[in-house]
Design a protein around this motif. Structure first.
Motif, PDB file in Angstrom:
ATOM      1  N   ALA A   1       0.833  -1.211   0.000  1.00  0.00           N
ATOM      2  CA  ALA A   1       0.000   0.000   0.000  1.00  0.00           C
ATOM      3  C   ALA A   1       0.863   1.254   0.000  1.00  0.00           C
ATOM      4  CB  ALA A   1      -0.926  -0.013   1.214  1.00  0.00           C
TER       5      ALA A   1
ATOM      6  N   LYS B   1       2.687   2.172  -3.322  1.00  0.00           N
ATOM      7  CA  LYS B   1       1.903   2.728  -4.413  1.00  0.00           C
ATOM      8  C   LYS B   1       1.799   4.242  -4.402  1.00  0.00           C
ATOM      9  CE  LYS B   1       1.593   0.675  -7.046  1.00  0.00           C
ATOM     10  NZ  LYS B   1       2.672   0.130  -7.871  1.00  0.00           N
TER      11      LYS B   1
ATOM     12  N   ALA C   1      -4.622   3.582  -1.571  1.00  0.00           N
ATOM     13  CA  ALA C   1      -3.468   2.971  -0.905  1.00  0.00           C
ATOM     14  C   ALA C   1      -3.286   3.539   0.497  1.00  0.00           C
ATOM     15  CB  ALA C   1      -2.208   3.203  -1.741  1.00  0.00           C
TER      16      ALA C   1
ATOM     17  N   VAL D   1      -1.672  -0.548  -8.571  1.00  0.00           N
ATOM     18  CA  VAL D   1      -2.262  -0.392  -7.241  1.00  0.00           C
ATOM     19  C   VAL D   1      -3.155  -1.585  -6.915  1.00  0.00           C
ATOM     20  CG1 VAL D   1      -3.711   1.091  -5.806  1.00  0.00           C
ATOM     21  CG2 VAL D   1      -2.094   2.114  -7.371  1.00  0.00           C
TER      22      VAL D   1
ATOM     23  N   VAL E   1      -2.321  -4.129  -4.188  1.00  0.00           N
ATOM     24  CA  VAL E   1      -2.612  -3.968  -2.757  1.00  0.00           C
ATOM     25  C   VAL E   1      -3.731  -4.898  -2.289  1.00  0.00           C
ATOM     26  CG1 VAL E   1      -3.223  -2.331  -0.953  1.00  0.00           C
ATOM     27  CG2 VAL E   1      -1.757  -1.600  -2.833  1.00  0.00           C
TER      28      VAL E   1
END
Length: 421
Positions: A166, A169, A202, A326, A329
């Motif tokens: 997370a 990103k 994120a 992303v 995540v």
């Protein structure tokens, strides 16, 4: 003319759908490789403390693409020579072919003797890039890869993988900024909104992680800081790859990856020898063949990831890849939930939804922004389509419009030979 333009626009729309599907499939495969690579690397380092062996196998196996450069360069040249031979307008420009063939002599400018023959045997003489330039690019990538390896390993072994990913990103914002500065990419409201929505998603995962941090002990501040440093390193690497692959070719991609890994191997071998001669690493291994096997597997996955990651950057753009990435995540969150029984929070579901929305906005920004370097539009195939295409005043754009148009002798000529890449 309007009817012809409408007909060709219809064909363009239908041809863009497969490209969109290919991009999504490429990103999906990239996400799976990223999760597999980082999860395996985290497990190996946590159990065996084998970071130098990990890096040695990652760099050593990464040299392999270099041995396919010559075949790829020959294949690409044969494709260019045989492009649409039935059409006189696509005849090969003799001057362009002479310029392309002069690459055979490029090694003699800075390298001579045995070295020249070795490099020519690998196929570096067939690239449309001089070897000193190629070496400088590869050295930059090799050094950055080495720094990024240690930084990412430190981060993912200090922090839970899903939390770490997370924080990684935030490279969405860095990539957008660097792409505008160094690549001249247009900064539309769709891209900005998508990048910052993904960044917000994120961040929401990080907030969720902070809520459970004290209960599980799966995170700490040092890991967060190191993850941010890695995100900055990754952003510079991605933009650098896009610059180096501006004139995209598979042979150049393989050459850069292989040569960068060779330089990386030279950097890590002294550290590896010190670590094992001084028993800094390896003394507590109970099953050395198992450790070597896992590191070898990670090296193979790392090679596949490196090639596919650089292809995705060359095929699209650093910002597009960062925003799409992303999606790593929620995937890593699910993997950690299944493997280490992490606690989930309702914010995780909201963050996933925000991330998906951000990616869709960014994707829309690239679809509507035809001036970016990653744009690929309709290319007429038949003589009738080319005539209709030109009469309608529509531009003809190729996946590698610069090198392709120059090779066909159409640089700067006519409505059908224009390029907006």
């Amino acid at each position: 003319r309007r009817m012809a333009a409408h007909e060709v626009n219809g064909r363009m729309a239908s041809s863009e759908r497969p490209h969109a599907r290919y991009k999504l499939l490429a990103i999906a495969l990239l996400i799976l490789l990223v999760v597999a690579h980082y999860k395996l690397m985290q497990e190996i380092q946590t159990r065996y403390k084998a970071k130098f062996l990990l890096l040695l196998f990652t760099a050593g196996i990464g040299i392999l693409p270099m041995f396919f450069v010559k075949r790829l360069a020959d294949w690409e040249l044969s494709r260019r020579i045989n492009t649409k031979p039935a059409d006189p307008s696509n005849s090969i420009n003799p001057q362009a072919m002479e310029d392309f063939g002069s690459g055979v002599m490029v090694m003699n400018r800075g390298v001579g003797g045995v070295s020249s023959r070795i490099l020519a045997g690998i196929g570096f003489d067939k690239l449309d890039v001089e070897f000193p330039t190629l070496l400088k690019h590869a050295a930059f990538i090799g050094i950055m890869n080495t720094l990024a390896f240690f930084t990412s390993l430190w981060a993912i072994t200090t922090t839970a993988l899903w939390i770490c990913m997370a924080i990684f990103k935030i490279d969405c914002a860095f990539n957008l900024l660097l792409s505008v500065i160094f690549l001249g990419e247009r900064c539309s409201i769709w891209k900005v909104s998508g990048a910052f929505l993904s960044l917000g998603g994120a961040a929401l995962f990080s907030i969720s992680a902070a809520i459970v941090r004290d209960k599980t002990g799966q995170n700490n501040l040092i890991g967060d800081v190191v993850a941010i440093i890695y995100a900055v390193e990754l952003s510079f690497l991605m933009v650098a790859w896009k610059i180096f692959l501006k004139k995209f070719s598979w042979s150049l991609l393989f050459a850069l990856n292989g040569l960068a890994s060779l330089i990386q191997t030279f950097l890590v071998v002294p550290a590896f020898l010190w670590a094992y001669l001084s028993h800094y690493e390896g003394k507590d291994w109970e099953d050395s063949p198992a450790v070597i096997g896992w590191c070898l597997l990670n090296g193979v996955i790392s090679l596949a990831l490196g090639l596919w990651w650089t292809f995705c950057i060359g095929y699209t753009s650093p910002t597009y890849v960062a925003v799409a990435g992303v999606a790593v995540v929620p995937v890593t969150t699910l993997v950690d939930y299944l493997t280490v029984n992490i606690k989930l929070h309702w914010l995780d579901a909201l963050a996933t939804l925000i991330i998906i929305t951000g990616f869709l906005l960014t994707r829309h920004g690239y679809k509507t922004n035809n001036g970016d370097a990653n744009t690929v539009e309709f290319e007429p195939e038949t003589e009738t389509e080319r005539t209709t295409h030109n009469e309608a005043g529509l531009p003809g754009i190729y996946e590698d419009s610069t090198s392709h148009s120059r090779l066909l002798g159409r640089e700067g000529g006519g409505a059908g030979g224009r390029s907006s890449s």
